[in-house]
Design a protein around this motif. Structure first.
Motif, PDB file in Angstrom:
ATOM      1  N   THR A  69       0.861  -1.181   0.000  1.00 22.91           N
ATOM      2  CA  THR A  69       0.000   0.000   0.000  1.00 22.91           C
ATOM      3  C   THR A  69       0.897   1.231   0.000  1.00 22.91           C
ATOM      4  N   MET A  70       0.763   2.031  -1.050  1.00 22.65           N
ATOM      5  CA  MET A  70       1.557   3.246  -1.182  1.00 22.65           C
ATOM      6  C   MET A  70       0.615   4.444  -1.066  1.00 22.65           C
ATOM      7  N   ARG A  71       0.947   5.355  -0.182  1.00 24.90           N
ATOM      8  CA  ARG A  71       0.175   6.580  -0.028  1.00 24.90           C
ATOM      9  C   ARG A  71       0.921   7.702  -0.733  1.00 24.90           C
ATOM     10  N   VAL A  72       0.292   8.314  -1.744  1.00 21.15           N
ATOM     11  CA  VAL A  72       0.939   9.336  -2.564  1.00 21.15           C
ATOM     12  C   VAL A  72       0.088  10.602  -2.526  1.00 21.15           C
ATOM     13  N   ASN A  73       0.670  11.662  -1.989  1.00 23.47           N
ATOM     14  CA  ASN A  73      -0.033  12.952  -1.910  1.00 23.47           C
ATOM     15  C   ASN A  73      -1.422  12.813  -1.300  1.00 23.47           C
ATOM     16  N   GLY A  74      -1.517  11.981  -0.263  1.00 22.29           N
ATOM     17  CA  GLY A  74      -2.768  11.839   0.462  1.00 22.29           C
ATOM     18  C   GLY A  74      -3.703  10.773  -0.069  1.00 22.29           C
ATOM     19  N   MET A  75      -3.378  10.155  -1.208  1.00 21.41           N
ATOM     20  CA  MET A  75      -4.230   9.111  -1.774  1.00 21.41           C
ATOM     21  C   MET A  75      -3.543   7.751  -1.641  1.00 21.41           C
TER      22      MET A  75
END
Length: 311
Positions: A69-75
């Motif tokens: 699970t990668m969180r990128v710029n809040g997503m």
């Protein structure tokens, strides 16, 4: 040594011979600079996580097995085996296991100075590319080649580094092809603007190459009127379309081409600053020095001291 006291070289660094050409095929100059950082293949436990961070480079993150699970710029993005994540410079991202189980991934950070390529990447809004997507399928063979067992050890040698760069260039070429295919999904009007801007950029590059070879004026004008006339559009429309796609004016793009060539030549002490000024088409060394300082904040001689390839 800066090379300032050495003999003056011919204004053109290329020799063309004498006599009559029977046949000739001219290839465009290739000056793309590729930098690679932090390439690694890593298998982690289910309790592993990486805190939020960002990079000044692009990142390709490819999942080999498991669930990340990668969180990128809040997503949040759920990445499965074979899925690809493309992160832009400045993207704030963090990582953890998606199911509490171990996972394995391959990561590469890169930057390059090809504005056409970067413009294409900049138009991509997608971050996660599933394993079955055209982009993930297209670049998978090059990624596989990079992950061969001996690749990391071999990359410590000069030949190994060259092969690694060659593989990454192939990966980027495949990425270009795949992203270009995605661009075809744009509306005809939007796609037409992109192609027109690319044509303008290509012609500017061609004019710049002529300037460097023949010592034509690199100061004014840079040829946008002639390009607009050849394409059958107005100068204002030419400027507007170029700015829409590249985020800068053709004049600013031209200045970047000139600066890139100036820095390239200054890093080689075989050429005096006076010679470089002539190659770039400036009427005198003082004018070139003033322009270079406006671009970089440093005089050509100071830049050379910091970036000379030869001592």
């Amino acid at each position: 040594m800066t090379g300032e006291g050495k003999g003056h070289l011919d204004a053109s660094p290329f020799l063309h011979g004498s006599g009559t050409f029977v046949n000739e095929m001219m290839f465009p100059d290739v000056k793309t600079t590729l930098n690679l950082f932090g390439i690694h293949r890593r298998k982690v436990a289910g309790d592993w996580s990486y805190p939020p961070h960002e990079h000044p480079q692009y990142e390709i993150n490819y999942l080999l097995e498991g669930h990340q699970t990668m969180r990128v710029n809040g997503m949040e993005y759920d990445q499965r085996a074979g899925d690809l994540l493309l992160l832009r410079p400045g993207d704030v991202h963090s990582s953890r296991s998606g199911d509490g189980q171990p996972f394995e991934y391959f990561c590469i950070h890169f930057d390059l100075d090809d504005r056409l390529f970067l413009s294409l990447l900049g138009r991509m809004e997608q971050t996660l590319f599933p394993a079955a997507s055209p982009i993930a399928r297209k670049i998978r063979p090059a990624l596989g080649k990079m992950m061969e067992p001996d690749s990391a050890a071999n990359a410590r040698s000069v030949a190994g580094r060259m092969r690694l760069q060659s593989t990454v260039f192939e990966l980027l070429a495949q990425l270009w092809d795949a992203v270009s295919a995605e661009t075809l999904q744009l509306s005809p009007q939007s796609y037409g603007k992109v192609e027109l801007a690319h044509e303008i950029a290509g012609r500017l590059q061609g004019l710049a190459n002529q300037t460097f070879r023949k010592g034509k004026s690199g100061e004014e004008p840079y040829g946008i009127r002639e390009i607009a006339a050849a394409l059958g559009i107005s100068v204002s429309y030419c400027n507007r379309i170029f700015r829409e796609v590249y985020g800068q004016s053709p004049r600013a793009y031209w200045s970047e081409l000139m600066l890139h060539e100036a820095c390239h030549l200054l890093s080689d002490p075989r050429y005096t600053v006076q010679t470089i000024s002539a190659i770039l088409g400036y009427r005198d060394i003082a004018h070139f020095s003033r322009q270079f300082k406006r671009w970089t904040g440093a005089a050509p001689s100071d830049y050379r001291k910091q970036h000379s390839r030869l001592e």
